[in-house]
Design a protein around this motif. Structure first.
Motif, short mmCIF file in Angstrom:
data_model
loop_
_atom_site.label_atom_id
_atom_site.label_comp_id
_atom_site.label_asym_id
_atom_site.label_seq_id
_atom_site.Cartn_x
_atom_site.Cartn_y
_atom_site.Cartn_z
N SER A 65 1.04 -0.76 -0.18
CA SER A 65 -0.14 -0.40 -0.40
C SER A 65 0.79 1.21 0.18
CB SER A 65 -0.91 0.14 1.09
OG SER A 65 -0.05 0.28 2.45
N LEU A 66 0.29 2.65 -0.12
CA LEU A 66 1.15 3.92 -0.56
C LEU A 66 1.53 4.15 0.80
CD1 LEU A 66 1.39 6.22 -1.59
CD2 LEU A 66 -0.51 7.26 -0.69
N LEU A 67 1.17 3.80 1.76
CA LEU A 67 1.94 3.56 3.49
C LEU A 67 2.66 3.22 4.15
CD1 LEU A 67 1.35 4.91 6.60
CD2 LEU A 67 -0.30 3.50 7.38
N GLN A 68 2.20 1.92 3.36
CA GLN A 68 4.06 0.70 3.65
C GLN A 68 4.84 1.13 2.80
OE1 GLN A 68 1.17 -3.07 2.42
NE2 GLN A 68 1.29 -3.60 4.93
N THR A 69 4.61 1.48 1.80
CA THR A 69 6.17 2.04 0.40
C THR A 69 6.53 2.63 1.32
OG1 THR A 69 4.75 1.13 -0.79
CG2 THR A 69 6.16 2.42 -1.14
N CYS A 70 5.67 4.15 1.42
CA CYS A 70 6.06 5.22 2.74
C CYS A 70 7.28 5.42 3.78
CB CYS A 70 5.06 5.90 2.87
SG CYS A 70 4.76 7.06 0.58
N VAL A 71 6.52 3.71 4.62
CA VAL A 71 7.26 3.81 5.80
C VAL A 71 8.33 3.31 5.43
CG1 VAL A 71 6.69 1.92 7.82
CG2 VAL A 71 4.83 3.76 7.53
N LEU A 72 8.34 2.46 4.55
CA LEU A 72 9.82 1.28 4.19
C LEU A 72 10.70 2.76 3.94
CD1 LEU A 72 8.42 -1.64 2.38
CD2 LEU A 72 10.05 -1.23 3.99
N SER A 73 10.39 3.29 2.95
CA SER A 73 11.37 4.61 3.36
C SER A 73 12.01 5.85 4.15
CB SER A 73 11.03 5.32 1.53
OG SER A 73 10.98 4.63 0.19
N LEU A 74 10.52 6.20 5.36
CA LEU A 74 11.16 6.58 6.57
C LEU A 74 11.87 6.01 6.95
CD1 LEU A 74 7.43 7.83 6.34
CD2 LEU A 74 10.00 9.61 5.97
N LEU A 75 11.82 4.43 7.82
CA LEU A 75 11.98 3.59 8.71
C LEU A 75 13.31 2.99 8.64
CD1 LEU A 75 9.06 3.38 10.61
CD2 LEU A 75 10.55 5.32 10.84
N VAL A 76 12.95 2.68 7.40
CA VAL A 76 14.43 1.77 6.41
C VAL A 76 15.49 2.05 6.43
CG1 VAL A 76 14.82 -0.15 5.50
CG2 VAL A 76 12.21 -0.53 6.30
N PHE A 77 15.61 2.90 5.30
CA PHE A 77 15.87 4.00 4.28
C PHE A 77 17.12 3.11 3.75
CE2 PHE A 77 19.06 8.15 4.80
CZ PHE A 77 18.33 7.91 3.59
N THR A 78 17.14 2.11 3.10
CA THR A 78 18.52 1.42 2.52
C THR A 78 17.92 0.78 1.61
OG1 THR A 78 20.40 -0.37 3.36
CG2 THR A 78 17.96 -0.15 3.99
N GLY A 79 18.66 1.87 0.22
CA GLY A 79 17.85 1.13 -0.64
C GLY A 79 17.94 0.08 -1.50
N ALA A 80 18.64 -0.65 -1.09
CA ALA A 80 19.60 -1.83 -1.34
C ALA A 80 18.35 -3.20 -0.94
CB ALA A 80 21.30 -2.64 -1.95
N SER A 81 18.10 -2.95 0.16
CA SER A 81 17.44 -3.52 1.16
C SER A 81 15.50 -3.71 0.93
CB SER A 81 17.49 -2.76 2.92
OG SER A 81 18.38 -3.50 3.65
N GLN A 82 15.57 -2.76 1.10
CA GLN A 82 14.26 -2.28 0.37
C GLN A 82 13.93 -2.76 -1.23
OE1 GLN A 82 14.78 2.74 2.06
NE2 GLN A 82 12.30 1.55 0.82
N PHE A 83 14.83 -2.53 -2.74
CA PHE A 83 14.68 -3.23 -2.95
C PHE A 83 14.65 -5.46 -3.20
CE2 PHE A 83 14.99 0.46 -5.45
CZ PHE A 83 14.29 0.59 -6.04
N ALA A 84 15.28 -5.93 -2.07
CA ALA A 84 15.49 -7.02 -2.21
C ALA A 84 14.98 -7.41 -1.49
CB ALA A 84 16.61 -6.88 -1.21
#
Length: 274
Positions: A65-84
């Motif tokens: 969802s839009l919320l899940q996607t944005c929270v990943l970038s806000l809290l995880v903030f490490t592109g390679a892990s997010q894409f994985a």
């Protein structure tokens, strides 16, 4: 008065800075103008930050969802892990396996933090917030700086620029995913890994590092068709101990002055070398 502490001179690969004091006769590297540091940091931050659009599109196309996607970038903030993570989910992988793959891929940031904590020497109250910005790009910009002031500027400008742009473009990408249609056809999921590899490649300066990276790629590509999504990323980490083991065997092999039974062979007195 601004702090201008000179960092120790590099003794290893480009960008590597020793943690100890300079040795006798060593000279501090010349100061780098603040404007040059800011320019380099902005270049990296903007170039990589814009690839957050690709993550937003890919994540939304993977069913998040839009919320899940944005929270990943806000809290995880490490592109390679997010894409994985979103890639494994899109491929039908188990959520726990996908999360584990993303977690272990992000472990590298902890090792970056050990190095950067010595170089930046930030106040204790600031460190928890700065830790969130310890990623590949901020590390790549910070390590080569000649002074602590330049290192702090490079880290701060890169981290702030990248964090703001990455999250904004993630939001835009997630909102525009429907307008793009089939996100797989655009190949946007390759944008961030491509940038990551471009930054990583110059840091692989030794033969050991190149061999380890190459073996990890071979393992991941070989296992990808036969194992669930996310697992090949985890198993590719086995490349490091394999290379270290082989290096140890090579050092203990023939030609190190030992005989076949492990004892050192000594030439008898007066024996001629044939």
């Amino acid at each position: 008065m601004a702090e201008q502490t000179a960092l120790p001179e590099s003794t290893g690969s480009p960008g590597a800075i020793t943690a100890g004091p300079p040795g006798p006769g060593s000279e501090a590297r010349p100061d780098k103008p603040d404007a040059a540091v800011v320019r380099d940091a902005l270049g990296v931050g903007i170039a990589v930050g814009l690839s957050g659009f690709a993550f937003g599109v890919t994540s939304a196309g993977s069913g998040l969802s839009l919320l899940q996607t944005c929270v990943l970038s806000l809290l995880v903030f490490t592109g390679a892990s997010q894409f994985a993570l979103v890639g494994a989910l899109a491929a039908g992988g188990n959520p726990y396996t996908a999360a584990a793959g993303a977690f272990f891929l992000g472990i590298r940031n902890a090792f970056y933090g050990l190095r950067l904590s010595q170089l930046l020497a930030l106040p204790r109250a600031v460190r928890p917030f700065a830790a969130h910005w310890v990623i590949d790009e901020t590390t790549a910009v910070t390590l080569p700086q000649p002074t602590r002031r330049a290192a702090r500027i490079g880290f701060t400008v890169t981290g702030l620029t990248l964090y703001v742009l990455w999250n904004l473009t993630t939001l835009v990408g997630a909102l525009g995913a429907e307008a793009l249609g089939d996100t797989d056809a655009w190949g946007l999921d390759a944008a961030s890994p491509a940038v990551f590899l471009a930054l990583l490649a110059p840091m692989l300066t030794s033969t050991t590092e190149r061999v380890t990276a190459g073996l990890a790629v071979v393992l991941a590509l070989t296992l990808l068709p036969v194992l669930p999504a996310g697992v090949p990323v985890l198993l590719s980490a086995l490349a490091a101990p394999v290379v270290l083991f082989l290096m140890g065997r090579t050092k203990k092999g023939p030609g190190n002055g030992k005989g076949s039974n492990g004892t050192v062979t000594r030439r008898k007195k007066g024996e001629r070398h044939s």
